[in-house]
Design a protein around this motif. Structure first.
Motif, short mmCIF file in Angstrom:
data_model
loop_
_atom_site.label_atom_id
_atom_site.label_comp_id
_atom_site.label_asym_id
_atom_site.label_seq_id
_atom_site.Cartn_x
_atom_site.Cartn_y
_atom_site.Cartn_z
N SER A 85 -5.73 -2.97 -13.71
CA SER A 85 -5.66 -3.98 -12.65
C SER A 85 -4.51 -3.70 -11.69
O SER A 85 -4.64 -3.91 -10.49
CB SER A 85 -5.48 -5.38 -13.25
OG SER A 85 -4.23 -5.50 -13.90
N TYR A 134 -1.92 -5.34 -11.06
CA TYR A 134 -1.94 -6.56 -10.25
C TYR A 134 -0.62 -6.81 -9.53
O TYR A 134 -0.61 -7.30 -8.40
CB TYR A 134 -2.28 -7.75 -11.14
CG TYR A 134 -2.60 -9.01 -10.38
CD1 TYR A 134 -3.84 -9.17 -9.76
CD2 TYR A 134 -1.68 -10.04 -10.27
CE1 TYR A 134 -4.15 -10.31 -9.05
CE2 TYR A 134 -1.98 -11.19 -9.55
CZ TYR A 134 -3.21 -11.33 -8.95
OH TYR A 134 -3.51 -12.46 -8.25
N GLY A 159 0.30 -3.25 -7.31
CA GLY A 159 -0.79 -3.23 -6.35
C GLY A 159 -1.17 -1.88 -5.80
O GLY A 159 -1.85 -1.79 -4.77
N PRO A 183 -5.32 -1.37 -6.43
CA PRO A 183 -6.14 -2.13 -5.49
C PRO A 183 -6.02 -1.66 -4.05
O PRO A 183 -7.00 -1.69 -3.30
CB PRO A 183 -5.62 -3.57 -5.65
CG PRO A 183 -5.07 -3.62 -7.03
CD PRO A 183 -4.49 -2.26 -7.27
N ASP A 215 -6.23 -7.75 -2.02
CA ASP A 215 -6.08 -8.91 -2.89
C ASP A 215 -7.40 -9.29 -3.55
O ASP A 215 -7.43 -9.72 -4.71
CB ASP A 215 -5.52 -10.10 -2.11
CG ASP A 215 -4.09 -9.88 -1.67
OD1 ASP A 215 -3.48 -8.91 -2.14
OD2 ASP A 215 -3.58 -10.67 -0.84
N ALA A 232 -7.95 -6.85 -6.29
CA ALA A 232 -6.97 -7.07 -7.36
C ALA A 232 -7.34 -8.27 -8.22
O ALA A 232 -7.24 -8.21 -9.46
CB ALA A 232 -5.58 -7.27 -6.76
#
Length: 542
Positions: free
Chosen positions: A161, A163, A166, A169, A181, A184
């Motif tokens: 992920s 997350y 970042g 993503p 986003d 993500a």
């Protein structure tokens, strides 16, 4: 739609990238050659093809620059924390929770996941090997059980992920054309599904039954425990390993006083250093050129020894608390009306800004040379970011040639010229052969993600799977962000890695002394089962 020679060359380039990934070779050469030939054939101008090789990397660098900067400041923060010993103090409270094997299994899983979200999984191994891993082994958890928990939480869930930092993503979004986003958020939920299935099945099949001891005994019969730790070759990965204690094998096989000393917060720095062989000087971003030591020892000279412990404790609490507060704020903004929602694309900037300010706080508290330390940590972080992610630039540039929003700039076409979309044109021409069932397309993206993960990281191919998701979404009716998240999740779990012995999984095997082939084999069923279920969940929710 009529396909030109440039279309076929572009698709041949895509095929060559996949083949090279399967062979575990560097993908820069086919990406550059395919970019050159595609642009040359489309424009009919050799010079345009020549210039496109450079402009493709330039456009890709512009699009991905925020990723490099975020990784730079996070790495710089980790280096600053290591310099004052705050990285170890962050994990000491978790070590005290380990009362028995099952509890240690859960604590190691949760601790690895939380740390890996902020610092990436492979650098986190240094913290685990120093404190959490020896404490878990002493509490009764087998080394293989610990290795599986670490791999699922860090190399799997956290990296799939990505997350907080970042990077993943953003790479997917560069090809998909949707906000990072959105990808993500979906990748985070999918990684939870895979991780929940994997960690549960691992516990039921191995940890609870006690069969891990027999498996580990077989592995140790083939190769000595300490030799496995000392001789392990570490692969290139999105987050290269550094700072792993060289003598962690002693801690894993010792039940006596040295192990307990290493886990105590009041342990003298020299005792911890002898146990772990840790000098905090090997990790990119951690070195400052001054030979700073590890543990709780101060990094700013003997005159600051009295202030080292309070400063270390403060930042050991403040840094994770600050990141936790930021994540909570972002989640509340998306799910409630309690706080304003952060605009799409601002998440990476907030993480980077917070990391940079925290790094400055750590270095400036070190004394008169804080200004120099801050600059050195930032430079180290920048070098690390480009070493870790530099290979992505030419690959991303080639992928962007196939997207009309970027193809014109890359191939140096006039501003009023219509830019081609090679990837989308090919998908459109074969649309009648593509099932219009969104579930089938989702499973196809799962397989595509696992394929690009075979290079041992999977990140170089994320711009491609993002573009593929955008092209397939129109024909299948599926959501672009969901398709990109499925591929990213699969690439992360495969190459991040939990399924490949040439990925950073070998680092997990090295610090735990478990044969990497055994670890990959035992992880296969739990991880693949989780990946399949994650696609079903995605089909139901989105």
């Amino acid at each position: 739609m009529e396909l030109t020679a440039a279309h076929w060359v572009y698709m041949a380039g895509v095929a060559s990238l996949i083949v090279v990934m399967l062979l575990r070779k560097n993908v820069i050469v086919p990406a550059v050659i395919a970019t050159f030939v595609t642009a040359w054939l489309y424009t009919g101008n050799f010079l345009n093809g020549l210039g496109s090789v450079f402009s493709a990397s330039m456009v890709a660098t512009t699009e991905l620059l925020n990723i490099f900067l975020v990784l730079t400041v996070v790495t710089a923060l980790l280096g600053a924390l290591r310099a004052i010993g705050a990285d170890r103090r962050m994990v000491l409270p978790l070590a005290r929770l380990m009362k028995n094997g099952p509890v240690s299994y859960v604590v190691l899983f949760v601790g690895t996941y939380l740390l890996s979200l902020v610092f990436w999984p492979t650098p986190t191994l240094a913290l685990l090997a120093a404190i959490l891993l020896p404490a878990a082994i002493a509490a009764g958890l087998s080394p293989l059980g610990a290795a599986m928990a670490i791999a699922i939480a860090g190399q799997g869930m956290a990296l799939a992920s990505d997350y907080v930092i970042g990077v993943g993503p953003s790479l997917s979004a560069s090809g998909a054309g949707v906000p990072a986003d959105q990808i993500a958020d979906r990748a985070l939920l999918l990684s939870w599904v895979v991780g929940g299935v994997a960690i549960t099945l691992t516990y039921l099949l191995y940890v609870r039954t006690g069969s891990l001891g027999r498996v580990l005994a077989e592995g140790r019969g083939r190769a000595g425990h300490r030799e496995a730790v000392a001789s392990t070759a570490l692969p290139a990965s999105p987050a290269p390993l550094a700072g792993i204690p060289a003598l962690v094998g002693d801690a894993l096989t010792t039940k006596g006083e040295p192990l307990r000393t290493a886990g105590r917060p009041d342990a003298p720095a020299e005792q911890v250093g002898v146990l772990t062989g840790d000098d905090h000087g090997a990790e990119p971003g951690a070195g400052n050129g001054n030979g700073t030591g590890g543990g709780a020892a101060p990094a700013d000279g003997g005159g600051a020894a009295a202030n080292a412990a309070p400063r270390t404790r403060f930042f050991a609490i403040a840094v994770p608390a600050a990141f936790a507060a930021l994540v909570v704020y972002l989640v509340l903004g998306k799910t409630t009306d309690l706080v304003p929602e952060v605009e799409s694309g601002y998440g990476a900037a907030l993480v980077g800004g917070l990391a940079l300010l925290l790094m400055l706080g750590v270095t400036l508290s070190s004394g008169a040379d804080g200004l120099e330390r801050a600059g050195q940590h930032f430079v180290d972080g920048l070098l690390f970011a480009f070493k870790a992610m530099g290979v992505v630039i030419p690959v991303a540039g080639f992928v962007l040639v196939g997207i009309s929003d970027f193809a014109g700039r890359i191939m140096l076409l006039p501003e009023d010229a219509t830019a081609p979309g090679f990837l989308f044109d090919v998908i459109s021409s074969g649309e009648r052969f593509i099932p219009d069932n969104s579930v089938v397309v989702m499973f196809a993206m799962l397989i595509a993600g696992m394929l690009i993960g075979l290079d041992g990281s999977g990140w170089a191919g994320l711009p491609f799977t993002g573009g593929l998701a955008d092209a397939l979404a129109a024909s299948s009716g599926a959501d672009t962000a969901t398709l990109a998240a499925i591929a990213q999740n699969a690439a992360g779990w495969t190459g991040g890695g939990t399924l490949l012995i040439w990925s950073s999984l070998i680092a997990v095997a090295g610090v735990t002394g478990v044969p990497v082939t055994t670890l990959a084999r035992k992880l296969f069923l739990p991880v693949v089962a989780g990946l399949v279920l994650s696609v079903v969940v995605a089909a139901v929710i989105w």
